[in-house]
Design a protein around this motif. Sequence first.
Motif, mmCIF file in Angstrom:
data_model
loop_
_atom_site.group_PDB
_atom_site.id
_atom_site.type_symbol
_atom_site.label_atom_id
_atom_site.label_comp_id
_atom_site.label_asym_id
_atom_site.label_seq_id
_atom_site.Cartn_x
_atom_site.Cartn_y
_atom_site.Cartn_z
ATOM 1 N N LEU A 30 70.687 28.344 70.107
ATOM 2 C CA LEU A 30 71.106 28.554 71.611
ATOM 3 C C LEU A 30 72.310 29.556 71.820
ATOM 4 O O LEU A 30 72.371 30.589 72.626
ATOM 5 C CB LEU A 30 71.359 27.353 72.269
ATOM 6 C CG LEU A 30 69.939 26.693 72.620
ATOM 7 C CD1 LEU A 30 70.405 25.351 73.364
ATOM 8 C CD2 LEU A 30 68.997 27.468 73.454
ATOM 9 N N GLU A 31 73.199 29.485 70.971
ATOM 10 C CA GLU A 31 74.502 30.282 71.021
ATOM 11 C C GLU A 31 74.054 31.766 70.800
ATOM 12 O O GLU A 31 74.700 32.582 71.347
ATOM 13 C CB GLU A 31 75.676 29.820 70.037
ATOM 14 C CG GLU A 31 76.511 28.943 70.491
ATOM 15 C CD GLU A 31 77.415 28.292 69.409
ATOM 16 O OE1 GLU A 31 77.892 27.042 69.337
ATOM 17 O OE2 GLU A 31 77.624 29.109 68.316
ATOM 18 N N LEU A 32 73.329 31.956 69.751
ATOM 19 C CA LEU A 32 72.800 33.381 69.491
ATOM 20 C C LEU A 32 71.783 33.882 70.552
ATOM 21 O O LEU A 32 71.798 35.151 71.129
ATOM 22 C CB LEU A 32 72.197 33.385 68.033
ATOM 23 C CG LEU A 32 73.333 33.331 67.037
ATOM 24 C CD1 LEU A 32 72.695 33.048 65.730
ATOM 25 C CD2 LEU A 32 74.073 34.531 67.008
ATOM 26 N N PHE A 33 70.647 33.132 70.664
ATOM 27 C CA PHE A 33 69.601 33.714 71.398
ATOM 28 C C PHE A 33 69.324 33.013 72.598
ATOM 29 O O PHE A 33 67.991 33.384 73.244
ATOM 30 C CB PHE A 33 68.317 33.440 70.219
ATOM 31 C CG PHE A 33 68.398 33.924 68.900
ATOM 32 C CD1 PHE A 33 68.127 35.508 68.980
ATOM 33 C CD2 PHE A 33 68.787 33.281 67.796
ATOM 34 C CE1 PHE A 33 68.443 36.109 67.775
ATOM 35 C CE2 PHE A 33 68.751 33.874 66.642
ATOM 36 C CZ PHE A 33 68.430 35.235 66.819
ATOM 37 N N GLY A 34 69.978 31.930 73.204
ATOM 38 C CA GLY A 34 69.778 31.558 74.571
ATOM 39 C C GLY A 34 70.037 32.588 75.490
ATOM 40 O O GLY A 34 70.150 33.891 75.195
#
Length: 339
Positions: A30-34
Motif C-alpha cells: 500500500l505504501e508503494l502502490f496505494g
Amino acid sequence: MEEKISQIQKEYLEKIGKAQNLKELDVIFLELFGKNGIINALSAEFPKLPKEELPEIGPLFNKIKKELETAIEKKREAIREVGYKKLETEKLVLQGDALQLKKRQGHFHPVTQFEKETIDLFEKLGFIQFEAPHIDTDENNFGLLNIPEGHPARDLWDTLYIDSKLLLRTHTSNGQVRAMRKYGVPLRIMIIDRCFRYENLDARHEHTFEQFELVYIDKGVSMANLQYLSEYFFKALLGQDIQARLRPKYFPFVEPGAGVDSECIFCKGKGCKVCGGIGWLELAGAGMIHPTVLKNGGIDPNIYSGIAWGFGPLRMAMLKYGVEDIRKFLSGDLKFLTK
Ligand SMILES: [Zn+2]
C-alpha cells in the motif's frame, strides 16, 4: 529524480526482503502502490521534469515499478510456502481460551427420543421393526385393509393423492398386509414412521405426523393381549400406577375396534381440565384385525387371529413433555428443541 527513484528501489527491496508475514507485505504494497502511495506521487512529478530527462526516467521508472511488484509477489509466495510446510509438520496445540470454549453438543429430536424408548420397550417383547413406503398405492393404504373404493369409511381420512392410484400414506397400516405376506405367521412387528394428511392445521393437528403401530398375529391372540400391551406401555412411559382401559370404537380394518384410554396422568382419574373431568385420556386406537385383512395377507382367519394397536407419538410426546402446540415439533425452533 533518477537518484530518488534508485533510493526508493534500494529502500523498498530491503523492506520487502525483511518482511515476516503477509500483513507486513500488505502494508509495504500500500505504501508503494496505494492511491496515496509513492508510485502515484512520483508519477505526479513527471510533468514538472525537464523534457530532455523524460526519455530516460520513463523507462527506468517503469522497470523499477515492475521490479518492486515482482519482489512483493515472490515474497508472498515464499511466506505462504513456509506456512504450508508448518501445517504439515506442526501439531495443533490448543491453549488457554481455546480450551475454555463451551462444547455445544447436539441431541436427538424429542419425538425421536420418545420413539427410541418405545422401540426398546417393544423389542423386549419380541416385536421387530418393519418399514413401508411413504408414497404408496391406494390398494395398500385402503383396499387391502378392507376399505374398498367408494366405502364411506374413506371419509375418515383427508388423503393427499398424487394421482388416481398413488397417495401419501395416511397411516402406518399400509405395512400390515405387506408384513403378513413377507413373514407369514406368527407375526410381531412394529411400524414407527411418518404419515400425511390434508389437515386444517391447529394446536392439535399437523399435516405430517408420526404414527406407531403394533401388529401381533398368532393362534389364540385376543383382546386380552390388547389390554396387556396397553398397560405395559402406559406404565413404562407414563408411570407405574397408570391404568389402561379399552372402549368400543369403530375402525374399518379391525373388528371389534377399541379406543385405548390411559388414566389421566394429571389428576390420576379424579377428573381435571385436561381430561375434561372424565379422568381418562384417549391415547391409542386398537382392535382385532379384520378377517378380510388377514385373508388379504394370506393368513387363514379360522386358525389365526391378530391385533393391531397404534398411537400418535407426537400426541404422546406432548403429554409426556407438557408441550401445548403440536406444530412446535416440526418448527425447527432451536429454543424449543433445546429446552
Ligand atoms: Zn385429568
